[in-house]
Design a protein around this motif. Sequence first.
Motif, PDB file in Angstrom:
ATOM      1  N   THR A 104      51.469  67.108  92.715  1.00  0.00           N
ATOM      2  CA  THR A 104      51.190  65.723  92.355  1.00  0.00           C
ATOM      3  C   THR A 104      49.840  65.268  92.896  1.00  0.00           C
ATOM      4  OG1 THR A 104      53.554  65.205  92.290  1.00  0.00           O
ATOM      5  CG2 THR A 104      52.033  63.353  92.555  1.00  0.00           C
ATOM      6  N   ASP A 105      49.485  65.699  94.106  1.00  0.00           N
ATOM      7  CA  ASP A 105      48.240  65.272  94.732  1.00  0.00           C
ATOM      8  C   ASP A 105      47.028  66.075  94.272  1.00  0.00           C
ATOM      9  OD1 ASP A 105      49.523  63.312  96.169  1.00  0.00           O
ATOM     10  OD2 ASP A 105      49.735  64.518  97.986  1.00  0.00           O
ATOM     11  N   ALA A 106      47.255  67.173  93.564  1.00  0.00           N
ATOM     12  CA  ALA A 106      46.142  68.016  93.129  1.00  0.00           C
ATOM     13  C   ALA A 106      45.462  67.433  91.894  1.00  0.00           C
ATOM     14  CB  ALA A 106      46.643  69.426  92.822  1.00  0.00           C
ATOM     15  N   ASP A 107      44.243  67.860  91.663  1.00  0.00           N
ATOM     16  CA  ASP A 107      43.521  67.453  90.459  1.00  0.00           C
ATOM     17  C   ASP A 107      43.971  68.246  89.239  1.00  0.00           C
ATOM     18  OD1 ASP A 107      41.496  65.456  91.460  1.00  0.00           O
ATOM     19  OD2 ASP A 107      41.055  67.126  92.796  1.00  0.00           O
ATOM     20  N   ALA A 108      44.489  69.461  89.437  1.00  0.00           N
ATOM     21  CA  ALA A 108      44.935  70.273  88.303  1.00  0.00           C
ATOM     22  C   ALA A 108      45.954  71.299  88.767  1.00  0.00           C
ATOM     23  CB  ALA A 108      43.764  70.978  87.628  1.00  0.00           C
ATOM     24  N   ASP A 125      57.592  68.126  84.360  1.00  0.00           N
ATOM     25  CA  ASP A 125      58.390  66.981  83.927  1.00  0.00           C
ATOM     26  C   ASP A 125      58.214  65.809  84.897  1.00  0.00           C
ATOM     27  OD1 ASP A 125      59.343  68.353  81.732  1.00  0.00           O
ATOM     28  OD2 ASP A 125      61.255  68.900  82.674  1.00  0.00           O
ATOM     29  N   THR A 126      58.184  66.120  86.185  1.00  0.00           N
ATOM     30  CA  THR A 126      57.990  65.072  87.188  1.00  0.00           C
ATOM     31  C   THR A 126      56.618  64.440  87.063  1.00  0.00           C
ATOM     32  OG1 THR A 126      59.513  66.150  88.731  1.00  0.00           O
ATOM     33  CG2 THR A 126      57.945  64.598  89.670  1.00  0.00           C
ATOM     34  N   LEU A 127      55.592  65.260  86.846  1.00  0.00           N
ATOM     35  CA  LEU A 127      54.247  64.726  86.656  1.00  0.00           C
ATOM     36  C   LEU A 127      54.213  63.756  85.474  1.00  0.00           C
ATOM     37  CD1 LEU A 127      51.987  67.901  87.081  1.00  0.00           C
ATOM     38  CD2 LEU A 127      52.390  66.092  88.761  1.00  0.00           C
ATOM     39  N   GLU A 128      54.845  64.151  84.389  1.00  0.00           N
ATOM     40  CA  GLU A 128      54.825  63.315  83.196  1.00  0.00           C
ATOM     41  C   GLU A 128      55.618  62.032  83.425  1.00  0.00           C
ATOM     42  OE1 GLU A 128      56.280  66.033  80.297  1.00  0.00           O
ATOM     43  OE2 GLU A 128      54.318  66.966  79.959  1.00  0.00           O
ATOM     44  N   ALA A 129      56.738  62.130  84.130  1.00  0.00           N
ATOM     45  CA  ALA A 129      57.553  60.942  84.394  1.00  0.00           C
ATOM     46  C   ALA A 129      56.822  59.956  85.292  1.00  0.00           C
ATOM     47  CB  ALA A 129      58.878  61.354  85.037  1.00  0.00           C
ATOM     48  N   GLU A 130      56.025  60.489  86.225  1.00  0.00           N
ATOM     49  CA  GLU A 130      55.305  59.628  87.164  1.00  0.00           C
ATOM     50  C   GLU A 130      53.915  59.250  86.657  1.00  0.00           C
ATOM     51  OE1 GLU A 130      55.285  61.754  90.834  1.00  0.00           O
ATOM     52  OE2 GLU A 130      57.436  61.466  91.200  1.00  0.00           O
TER      53      GLU A 130
END
Length: 355
Positions: A104-108, A125-130
């Motif tokens: 989550t904290d990374a740029d890619a 999925d978590t990245l997209e949800a957040e």
Amino acid sequence: MHSTENDLKSVSRRRFAGLGAGVLAGGLAGCTGNAAGPAANGGSAGTDGDENDGEYTVVASFFTFYDFADTLSEGTALNVENLVPTGLHGHGWEPDPSIQRRITDADALVHVGPDFQPWVDRAIDTLEAEATETALINARADVELLDLADSLTEDEAVEDAKDPHFWLDPQRAKIAVANIADGLAAIDPDNEATIRENADALDAELDALDEEWTATFNAAERDVAFLAAHNAFAYLAERYDATIEPLVVNLAASNDVRPADMQRAQDTIAANDIRHIGAAVFEPIRPAKQLLEQTDVEAYFPVTPYAGTAQSWVDRGWGYFDIAREVNLPTFRILLGIDDPEDVSFADYGRNFEP
């Protein structure tokens, strides 16, 4: 520019403030990238910290593509990290929550496409949800995959019953290099020229490795190579028109070796008068030992589908190409009857190695 399906979202230009001095809640799994120097990057030799301040942080879910990304980022403002701990397969691992925080904290995030690593699918999925700003770089985009053999299950398949282990084929691996280069260039556009130059060098090295594999299989004195491993080498067999028989016919590296697998292995070894077999470095060694005891096999030697790295390999700064030339190629030259095993030396994990 190579056309990919990479999902490149808007990217934050912040530094990765949550990873001060290599410390993160829950501890660091895997290795830091090229800003940390060659001893820590799990493969390719990177630049020194003074030359690369790691303005952008890129995390990778699989060793091979971590190594490619780390090499591509040399001389840029990109810091690449391997998420998977040393000694483990990236597709048979269940991370703790600290890994999601790192993603989550990374740029890619460099990943291997859907369906292959369930923990990565969940993380995305978590990245997209957040609605985070982490860009997704799919190393597998546009790669033509092999169909599964009829004997295989679909448990580890991707894209409607396809074999995911494409990176063992140097020519298919070049497509992954292009995908990753496109993604990194979008994150660090000021250094795109450097990334492209690094990609050209990687392509040339993959072509050279392709020639070495071609020469090896062309010189083969034996028709069948047997591996006490899961079925991860079909792309080598397809590229070089070879017969490579695995002990475990499914795609997953696991402890599940059925009696039918052992019987088939014994029959294959007897029918082809096999004396030397390969054994996977990061898989259970018991089946190879059992074949040593119950068949005419005299010795087993190391192989790996580049799905992880050993601590001794990290200490030497070995990446994809080093492992190919120091582990896989020497073993296949023995299995194919080209080299006398008495004349071949390994840095470690040699003849009848212990995990």
